[in-house]
Motif scaffolding. Structure first.
Motif, PDB file in Angstrom:
ATOM      1  N   PHE A  95       0.826  -1.207   0.000  1.00  0.00           N
ATOM      2  CA  PHE A  95       0.000   0.000   0.000  1.00  0.00           C
ATOM      3  C   PHE A  95       0.859   1.255   0.000  1.00  0.00           C
ATOM      4  N   LEU A  96       2.099   1.138   0.531  1.00  0.00           N
ATOM      5  CA  LEU A  96       2.974   2.314   0.571  1.00  0.00           C
ATOM      6  C   LEU A  96       3.406   2.751  -0.828  1.00  0.00           C
ATOM      7  N   ASP A  97       3.342   1.822  -1.811  1.00  0.00           N
ATOM      8  CA  ASP A  97       3.682   2.196  -3.190  1.00  0.00           C
ATOM      9  C   ASP A  97       2.666   3.193  -3.755  1.00  0.00           C
ATOM     10  N   LEU A  98       1.453   3.171  -3.207  1.00  0.00           N
ATOM     11  CA  LEU A  98       0.344   3.896  -3.829  1.00  0.00           C
ATOM     12  C   LEU A  98      -0.191   5.048  -3.004  1.00  0.00           C
ATOM     13  N   ALA A  99      -0.085   4.917  -1.679  1.00  0.00           N
ATOM     14  CA  ALA A  99      -0.792   5.854  -0.803  1.00  0.00           C
ATOM     15  C   ALA A  99      -0.070   7.192  -0.708  1.00  0.00           C
ATOM     16  N   ASP A 150      -0.634  11.283   3.846  1.00  0.00           N
ATOM     17  CA  ASP A 150      -1.669  11.525   4.856  1.00  0.00           C
ATOM     18  C   ASP A 150      -2.896  10.627   4.673  1.00  0.00           C
ATOM     19  N   ASP A 151      -2.790   9.618   3.823  1.00  0.00           N
ATOM     20  CA  ASP A 151      -3.890   8.655   3.715  1.00  0.00           C
ATOM     21  C   ASP A 151      -4.078   7.940   5.046  1.00  0.00           C
ATOM     22  N   VAL A 191       4.526   2.256  10.036  1.00  0.00           N
ATOM     23  CA  VAL A 191       4.548   3.450   9.186  1.00  0.00           C
ATOM     24  C   VAL A 191       3.129   4.016   9.207  1.00  0.00           C
ATOM     25  N   MET A 192       3.013   5.315   9.422  1.00  0.00           N
ATOM     26  CA  MET A 192       1.678   5.920   9.566  1.00  0.00           C
ATOM     27  C   MET A 192       1.720   7.378   9.106  1.00  0.00           C
TER      28      MET A 192
END
Ligand code: PLP
Length: 381
Positions: free
Chosen positions: A212-216, A219-220, A243-244
């Motif tokens: 998901f980190l590839d796309l988000a 601040d998602d 990671v947040m």
């Protein structure tokens, strides 16, 4: 609530066989290979230097920076302000659920899944909705429309684990994109358990499963849980990270204060060296795990009554055994009658009853041959 929590069925099987040297154990999700020396040495050195004190709740600044750089190299820029160091993946996930879920909130979880991911929201008093993957041959597939239909404006949190324990199933980038777009609309947080991202056997540009980190965007509403356990052979060290979005990090720091205060400093020092020298560990671990998978799966496929496909990720062969209608009972019988220790499928979801999980992370390939021979004999083939 505590009374509702189920005891681990995996433990139930292991307790029946632990310490018996006539049992070959494959029940837990860990390699039997010890942590590389240079990582252990970093912890010893830290202790020798007198590093025996508390650290910042969120972890040593240099470790947070190293995690940010490691993550950025895999997935694009992530700043250390978005990182919290935790005491293992389990603790990372529990902290995320504590941060995001209040009693009565609806949480959707995709199953079959490692039991901690359903237990943690229950501990927080959540209303749990499980959406099952669908078995197809020896593999499990996602009905994306069914998942998206289950996630509504009432859903506080969606919990996903891919590459998945126990099925090995992984999410594609396209599926992640649709899930992310949907959750943006419903206002739902995503908790992505990506601890197996490096144990990925499909061709990929960065030797890593889709994330998901590839796309988000930064601040998602996305929190990603990670661990040093699997890719660095560090299960017993209890070190992980989250990671947040940056504005959640200080809140997480408060929660860490009330849970563990911080991860042990000499363990963090070991983690820092593991990240600095990850190229000396992870590629070798993954190449060996691929060999393990490619040894075990054909041995299982050769047994009549067994359905299994090679998992694209993770460290498990998850297989359906014909005639097994109670996985827990079968797993216990395998311990007693065959000397083979496997995890029962119904530990991960009711729909996985009839399935068994075999952790193939074995230093010696011969152990996998011997285990498969025991299963063959037990099936009287
Ligand atoms: C899916 C999944 N997430 C998280 C973890 C947590 O691992 P650890 O607490 O050792 O970091 C595990 C361990 O088996 C796991 O299978």
């Amino acid at each position: 609530m505590l009374l509702q929590l189920q005891e681990s069925k995996i433990r139930e099987v292991a307790n029946a066989g632990i310490g018996r040297d006539d049992v070959l154990p494959f029940w837990f999700g860990e390699s039997d290979e010890v942590t590389p020396d240079f990582i252990s040495q970093a912890a010893s050195d830290a202790l020798q230097r007198g590093e025996t004190f508390y650290t910042h709740n969120l972890g040593l600044p240099e470790l947070r920076e190293a995690i940010a750089q490691y993550t950025s190299a895999l997935h694009g820029p992530v700043s250390s302000a978005r990182i919290a160091v935790t005491s293992g993946g389990v603790n990372a996930l529990m902290l995320a659920v504590q941060a995001l879920v209040d009693a009565g909130d609806e949480v959707v979880v995709l199953t079959p899944v490692w039991p901690n991911l359903t237990a943690q929201p229950l501990i927080m008093g959540a209303v749990l909705r499980c959406v099952p993957l669908r078995p197809e041959g020896g593999a499990w597939v996602l009905d994306l429309d069914a998942l998206l239909a289950a996630v509504t404006a009432r859903t506080k949190l969606l919990v996903l684990n891919a590459p998945n324990n126990p099925t090995g199933w992984t999410l594609s980038a396209q599926e992640q994109q649709r899930i992310l777009a949907h959750c943006r609309q419903t206002g739902t947080w995503i908790l992505a358990d990506e601890v197996y991202e490096r144990l990925y056997y499909e061709p990929s540009a960065n030797a890593c499963a889709p994330s998901f980190l590839d796309l988000a965007k930064a601040d998602d509403r996305l929190v990603v849980a990670h661990s040093f356990s699997k890719s660095f052979l560090m299960t017993g060290w209890r070190l992980g990270w989250l990671v947040m979005p940056a504005d959640l990090t200080p809140q997480l720091g408060k929660l860490i204060e009330f849970n563990t205060s911080c991860a042990p400093v000499f363990v963090q020092r070991a983690g820092l060296v593991a990240l600095q020298r990850h190229q000396e560990v992870t590629p070798r671990v993954v190449a060996h795990l691929r060999q393990c998978r490619d040894t075990l799966v054909p041995l299982l496929q050769a047994l009549p009554g067994v359905q299994v496909s090679p998992a694209p990720g993770g460290m498990y062969a998850f297989f359906k055994l014909q005639g097994c209608d109670d996985s827990l009972d079968t797993a216990k019988r395998l311990v007693h009658e065959a000397g083979l220790g496997l995890a029962p499928g119904n530990a991960f979801a009711p729909e996985a009853n009839g399935w068994l999980r075999w952790c193939f992370a074995s230093r010696e390939l011969q152990r996998l041959h011997e285990g498969a021979a025991r299963l063959r004999r037990w099936l009287q083939l």
